[in-house]
Design an enzyme around this catalytic site. Structure first.
Site, PDB file in Angstrom:
ATOM      1  N   ASP A 300     -29.452 -24.898  22.531  1.00 49.59           N
ATOM      2  CA  ASP A 300     -28.959 -25.604  23.629  1.00 49.59           C
ATOM      3  C   ASP A 300     -27.722 -25.673  23.198  1.00 49.59           C
ATOM      4  OD1 ASP A 300     -28.373 -27.022  25.786  1.00 49.59           O
ATOM      5  OD2 ASP A 300     -29.646 -28.910  25.189  1.00 49.59           O
ATOM      6  N   GLU A 334     -20.949 -30.527  28.510  1.00 51.17           N
ATOM      7  CA  GLU A 334     -21.594 -30.209  29.433  1.00 51.17           C
ATOM      8  C   GLU A 334     -22.969 -31.325  29.267  1.00 51.17           C
ATOM      9  OE1 GLU A 334     -25.859 -29.093  30.963  1.00 51.17           O
ATOM     10  OE2 GLU A 334     -25.274 -29.440  28.688  1.00 51.17           O
ATOM     11  N   HIS A 441     -32.410 -30.913  22.081  1.00 56.87           N
ATOM     12  CA  HIS A 441     -31.594 -32.398  21.780  1.00 56.87           C
ATOM     13  C   HIS A 441     -32.404 -33.154  20.392  1.00 56.87           C
ATOM     14  CE1 HIS A 441     -30.373 -32.850  26.251  1.00 56.87           C
ATOM     15  NE2 HIS A 441     -29.956 -31.760  25.836  1.00 56.87           N
TER      16      HIS A 441
HETATM   17 ZN   LIG Z   1     -27.966 -27.147  27.597  1.00 61.26          ZN
END
Ligand SMILES: [Zn+2]
Length: 485
Positions: A300, A334, A441
């Site tokens: 990510d 983002e 995350h």
């Molecule tokens: Zn992302």
């Protein structure tokens, strides 16, 4: 700015050359362009065979720059590196577009059960969450099974206390479990504050059972997060639930030294493969360069930036250019995106604002931001879902395991959504999200989680599909029953 930008490893330049794209069957490259389907098939096969730069890209990005929080020096230097690489890869009109952000810095965070007996807890402060007082804060925990239950709590129930939402996230291939659970992370702190809470906690939004809490952005009220907010690892949340079930009143002590940098900047990195016939018409490919601060932002969204860059590089190296321009945008900031003002300063909005005048000529937009596991589903705009374009795309993509979506989509990704909301048709190459939310995350979002064969399949899907869209003159905006279709 630094010497690392001045040289590009040979692997990044040469590994993706695709031989003999000019014509099928080994004939010499013709001066007339090969049929789009034949080129797309060859791009697909080259990428699937590993002839693409995606793994080298994500490896170097995550190794050189580590975590890349919005507005950080790491994010900025990663953007400068990416722009230099874009130029070395032969992309055109390479530029960096900066925009102001308030950066959030985690500092240190910690938590413990303070009563009935001291026990350590594993937490991560949620993004943009304010710090606790230096000595920390302490209160009785009040549990809610969902955000809905927290919202329905009687006035004053939480005065001086700490709210804990214990909802589990369900594992699904399409990531729907995330959409269903993330509302507590986004809206929970404000709801808890409205009920008088001094802090907010939630069982972290993820599908793992490790003691690695998932951070993530939270909602703002009047431009800020009202109270300190934390994600608690799933085993820690369950520990508190069991203690309470034994009849104990559980008190928790929380500490966070989070801070803000108000004059920071983030940036979007843009590069193009210019179209040969209609260069003003743009097929937009998006992914985000920023990441959360605890891992190295590999899945990510380092892999997303790698997938779209590698796909564009394959298209760049084909024997002829597609008709339309392929534009790659590596968005900044983002992860802290918020649905609308205030606090809406993120790369997706910055791009849509800055390029407002061009959006009418953006013919299609898509984003890669669900890790690197295989693409299983294609969504095309309703205007073309029943026509020859979709059939051709599926002829190329079905052999690598991709089927048509049963329903149209309205969610194409946080970065491109502002452009889509402004009228740009969206497409989606949906990735298998089954294991993505185990690591998303968390400190465990690192390069070793990337499956190279699946990463290659992603590049194959993007290169082939984007070639077909960019080498066509299909109007993706058109209504299927409009005259002429
Ligand atoms: Zn992302």
């Amino acid at each position: 700015m630094r010497s690392i930008h001045s040289r590009v490893p040979a692997t990044l330049l040469s590994c993706c050359a695709v031989a003999t794209l000019g014509a099928a069957g080994g004939a010499p490259a013709a001066t007339t362009a090969a049929a789009p389907e034949a080129v797309a098939t060859q791009l697909r096969d080259a990428a699937t065979a590993g002839h693409n730069i995606a793994y080298q890209w994500v490896s170097e990005l995550t190794t050189r720059f580590g975590p890349r929080p919005a507005g950080s020096v790491n994010e900025r230097q990663a953007a400068e590196w990416a722009a230099a690489r874009f130029k070395a890869l032969g992309f055109e009109n390479v530029r960096i577009e900066s925009f102001p952000v308030t950066a959030w810095v985690r500092g240190t965070d910690s938590a413990r059960i303070s009563a009935p007996l001291a026990q350590p807890l594993v937490v991560a402060a949620l993004g943009e969450s304010p710090p606790t007082p230096a000595a920390g804060l302490e209160g009785e925990v009040v549990m809610y099974p969902s955000l809905t239950a927290l919202k329905a709590a009687a006035a004053g129930t939480l005065t001086g206390k700490i709210a804990l939402v214990t909802r589990h996230m369900v594992r699904t291939q399409d990531g729907e479990g995330y959409s269903a659970a993330v509302d507590a992370r986004v809206d929970g702190p404000a709801e808890a504050a409205r009920h008088g809470a001094i802090a907010f906690m939630l069982r972290s939004v993820g599908t793992d059972s490790h003691r690695l809490p998932h951070t993530g952005t939270t909602g703002y009220t009047d431009g800020k997060v009202p109270i300190p907010a934390f994600a608690l690892s799933p085993p820690d949340a369950e520990q508190i639930e069991r203690l309470a079930a034994l009849g104990e009143s559980v008190r928790v002590h929380l500490n966070s030294s989070a801070s803000y940098v108000h004059d920071a900047h983030s940036q979007n990195v843009i590069g193009e493969v210019r179209g040969r016939e209609r260069p003003e018409e743009v097929v937009l490919l998006g992914a985000h360069l920023d990441s959360w601060d605890q891992g190295t932002g590999a899945v990510d969204d380092g892999t997303g930036t790698a997938i779209i860059t590698a796909a564009a590089k394959l298209i760049r190296d084909a024997d002829h250019r597609p008709r339309r321009t392929v534009r790659v945008v590596l968005y900044g900031s983002e992860e802290v995106a918020q649905p609308g003002p205030p606090g809406g300063a993120f790369g997706g909005h910055a791009y849509a604002d800055h390029h407002k005048a061009e959006l009418a000529q953006h013919v299609l937009a898509g984003e890669s931001d669900t890790g690197a596991d295989r693409v299983y589903q294609l969504t095309v705009p309703p205007a073309v879902s029943d026509g020859e374009f979709a059939q051709m795309a599926l002829r190329v993509l079905t052999p690598i395991g991709i089927l048509a979506a049963a329903r149209p989509s309205r969610d194409f990704g946080t970065d491109v959504d502002p452009s889509v909301e402004a009228g740009v048709p969206g497409f989606a190459l949906a990735q298998d999200a089954s294991r993505y939310f185990d690591i998303h995350h968390t400190p465990d979002d690192t390069l070793d989680k990337v499956d190279r064969a699946q990463l290659d399949q992603n590049v194959a899907a993007w290169a082939a599909f984007v070639w077909l869209a960019a080498d066509s003159d299909v109007d993706f905006r058109a209504h299927p029953t409009a005259p002429g279709h």
